[in-house]
Design an enzyme around this catalytic site. Structure first.
Site, PDB file in Angstrom:
ATOM      1  N   GLU A 106       0.850  -1.209   0.000  1.00 31.61           N
ATOM      2  CA  GLU A 106       0.000   0.000   0.000  1.00 31.61           C
ATOM      3  C   GLU A 106       0.880   1.251   0.000  1.00 31.61           C
ATOM      4  O   GLU A 106       0.686   2.171   0.783  1.00 31.61           O
ATOM      5  CB  GLU A 106      -0.923  -0.010   1.215  1.00 31.61           C
ATOM      6  CG  GLU A 106      -1.787  -1.257   1.299  1.00 31.61           C
ATOM      7  CD  GLU A 106      -2.648  -1.312   2.549  1.00 31.61           C
ATOM      8  OE1 GLU A 106      -3.776  -1.827   2.464  1.00 31.61           O
ATOM      9  OE2 GLU A 106      -2.183  -0.836   3.610  1.00 31.61           O
ATOM     10  N   CYS A 150     -10.719   0.492   7.580  1.00 34.65           N
ATOM     11  CA  CYS A 150     -10.210   1.772   8.075  1.00 34.65           C
ATOM     12  C   CYS A 150     -10.793   2.963   7.323  1.00 34.65           C
ATOM     13  O   CYS A 150     -10.975   4.040   7.897  1.00 34.65           O
ATOM     14  CB  CYS A 150      -8.689   1.787   8.004  1.00 34.65           C
ATOM     15  SG  CYS A 150      -8.019   1.361   6.378  1.00 34.65           S
TER      16      CYS A 150
END
Length: 639
Positions: free
Chosen positions: A310, A406
């Site tokens: 990521e 998230c």
């Protein structure tokens, strides 16, 4: 260093045709929906179990821990979003619901102050042994931010006291002449600085400084940590030092590297501390800002191009169809930009904050508030996205929820707290950063309120009315002049101001004695225009994107005969616009002259496909994926 502070959430009441609807959506739909998610009451959605984890930890239920190691943070961000919502609109039922959750959190807290459901339930013997993967400090940071927001919204301090006890527990453990440690995932630094701002207790700032200053002093910290234990959470190898921004002391870091969310959360914490006069930290923040925005950011304000880790990769590596571009990373970039504006009022920070907000962040949520993107690509083809190797992270439709969730509550807390990003003030100046309608209360500091009326982001007129508490009031107002507005005008009571002499670092400084009838009007150039990438961005060579105001546009298959690969934008394209009030909550669509390439009969041919004139339809990027499964592209080749 000049002290510049943001306006408080409750001191800017947003009221316009765009963001008022978004805040209403979050308050009436998103927060209740996410509450149901946290209680596992939404059929067909990924299981959360986050509230139940706290109940088990508190002894109020039996069962096993479920979810990610950082599952507690979903509850924290939901509480924070709900707290901001209560600041804007009192809601006793919601407040009661939050109190019920806080009661459970308090009961779950251990006698020594420790609170983290993963380790309380699943691995109590392994507390604080795995900072690489454990996310204990990360979850603490988010819950602390929630506690502060809820205290500011209601005056209730139960959760705040819970988190103060947790912070005292951390202070007893980590620091100089204590156990060495740094967060595997930065976040607590931001929260500690918020707690310092609230309490003025220096021990909280000192802990934040310790975590910032310690990072990078031992690049092999997580390698050595792994050697001390015979267990893991994800069975992962020790993180590379770059992945966690631990490869060098923060003041020596010049390139944005590693996990993008971790990076911008860290940089925002660095900027928080730099605001107290640390010039070396400020310089590092400025260099890291340049690295992100000049070499590693998408045109949509998205960051973190690689699915693996990521992460940021290398300069100008910005693939469109495999972009990771996590929603949380764009939100973190906004946090960083907001803090940089408190160090130096410069329009480049406001421009980027606006770009990330109106494009990547808004695209992360369906217009109905019930589906969300974690990944925000700039090119989508449902035939292979989510299906084949290299594209499985790219989803052509927003899911209801995620196992790693998230992003959805992060969007909610940003939108409900949006007012604080619109304005900052120094001793003698009020700064307008975002063009969002509403009323800002500066009565205690400047003796006035400022009312903003606008149809932004589709209308470029922004009207400012300074409303003095009594009589006339002298006010110095600094208004950001965005980089996309090539012909900007400002009028005071109908008379044009020569703004060229007033602009400094991209802000027009207007100082006047205002009374309640005076009108200051900003007129922004909303002409649609092409955007080109640096030729080092290999995927975008020979291509163009379209932007109107702050909005990046995209092309969807539903509007363009379902075959975007054949489309080309004309080199001298004529672009016209039309506002469609009944489409996607009201948007301006663009018609762009271009071409459609003829299709070949075989796989290869020695004849070049011919180009037929074709009128392309472009839609705001943030609205894509709201009309069913179809292709999408931001960048198209020119012909």
């Amino acid at each position: 260093m000049e002290k510049i502070t943001p306006i408080k959430v409750r001191d800017y009441r947003i009221s316009d045709g765009f963001w008022s609807n978004y805040q209403k959506l979050v308050t009436e739909v998103v927060i209740p929906y996410q509450q149901d998610i946290l209680y596992d009451r939404v059929e067909g959605a990924e299981k959360s179990h986050a509230i139940e984890n706290f109940r088990i930890a508190a002894g109020a239920a039996e069962g096993e821990f479920y979810g990610q190691v950082f599952q507690d943070s979903d509850v924290a961000k939901w509480i924070e979003a709900a707290a901001y919502s209560i600041m804007l609109h009192a809601d006793k039922k919601l407040e009661s619901d939050i109190d019920e959750v806080i009661d459970v959190i308090e009961r779950a807290q251990q006698p020594d102050g420790y609170i983290d459901t993963y380790f309380i339930i699943k691995e109590p013997e392994h507390r604080w042994q795995n900072l690489q993967e454990g996310h204990e400090l990360y979850c603490t940071g988010h819950m602390l931010e929630a506690a502060i927001a809820y205290y500011e919204a209601t005056g209730k301090d139960k959760l705040l006291n819970v988190m103060k006890r947790m912070i005292d527990h951390i202070i007893d453990r980590f620091g100089k002449d204590k156990i060495r440690g740094i967060p595997g995932h930065p976040e607590i630094e931001l929260a500690l600085m918020r707690l310092y701002s609230l309490t003025k207790d220096k021990k909280y700032m000192e802990l934040a400084e310790y975590f910032i200053d310690e990072r990078g002093t031992e690049p092999n910290f997580f390698v050595e940590e792994r050697k001390k234990r015979d267990w893991t959470i994800w069975n992962s190898d020790p993180f590379e030092a770059t992945y966690t921004q631990n490869y060098a002391p923060v003041r020596e870091q010049k390139d944005a590297v590693g996990h993008a969310v971790r990076a911008v959360y860290l940089y925002a914490g660095m900027a928080d501390i730099a605001a107290f006069g640390d010039e070396s930290l400020k310089k590092a923040c400025e260099e890291l800002w340049q690295s992100i925005t000049q070499r590693r950011m998408y045109v949509t304000g998205a960051i973190g191009s690689a699915a693996v880790g990521e992460a940021f990769t290398a300069d100008y590596d910005l693939p469109n169809d495999t972009a990771y571009a996590e929603t949380c990373a764009a939100i973190g970039l906004i946090f960083f930009a907001h803090r940089m504006l408190q160090l130096t009022p410069n329009s480049k920070y406001g421009d980027t904050m606006e770009r990330a907000l109106y494009n990547c962040v808004l695209a992360g949520m369906q217009l109905d508030g019930k589906r969300f993107f974690y990944v925000n690509p700039l090119e989508v083809n449902p035939e292979y996205d989510g299906k084949i190797t290299g594209y499985k992270h790219v989803l052509p439709e927003r899911p209801k929820w995620f196992g790693c969730a998230c992003c959805p509550p992060n969007v909610a807390r940003l939108i409900t707290s949006l007012g604080q990003y619109c304005w900052t003030e120094s001793e003698d100046t009020i700064y307008s950063h975002l063009f969002i309608g509403g009323t800002a209360d500066f009565e205690t500091t400047k003796g006035c309120k400022v009312k903003v009326e606008t149809g932004f982001p589709y209308d470029g007129k922004v009207a400012y009315r300074v409303i003095p508490k009594s009589g006339k009031t002298k006010v110095r107002l600094a208004i950001r002049i965005p980089d996309w507005s090539k012909n900007t005008c400002i009028f005071f009571n109908g008379e044009k101001i020569d703004i060229n002499s007033t602009i400094e670092d991209g802000y027009a400084y207007i100082e006047k004695c205002f009374d309640k009838n005076d009108l200051l009007e900003l007129c922004l150039d909303m002409t649609p225009h092409k955007v080109y990438a640096n030729t080092a961005v290999r995927e975008d060579i020979g291509c163009a994107a379209i932007q109107r105001g702050p909005l990046v546009y995209c092309f969807e298959g539903i509007d363009n005969d379902q075959d975007l690969n054949r489309l080309r934008i004309a080199r001298n394209a004529n672009i016209t616009e039309k506002f469609e009030k009944n489409l996607l909550n009201g948007i301006a669509i663009l018609k762009v002259s271009g071409y459609k390439m003829t299709s070949l009969n075989g796989l290869y041919s020695n004849q070049r496909p011919s180009a037929q004139s074709y009128e392309l339809t472009a839609m705001p990027y943030y609205t894509w994926g709201n009309r069913g499964l179809n292709q999408m592209k931001v960048w198209l080749a020119e012909e």
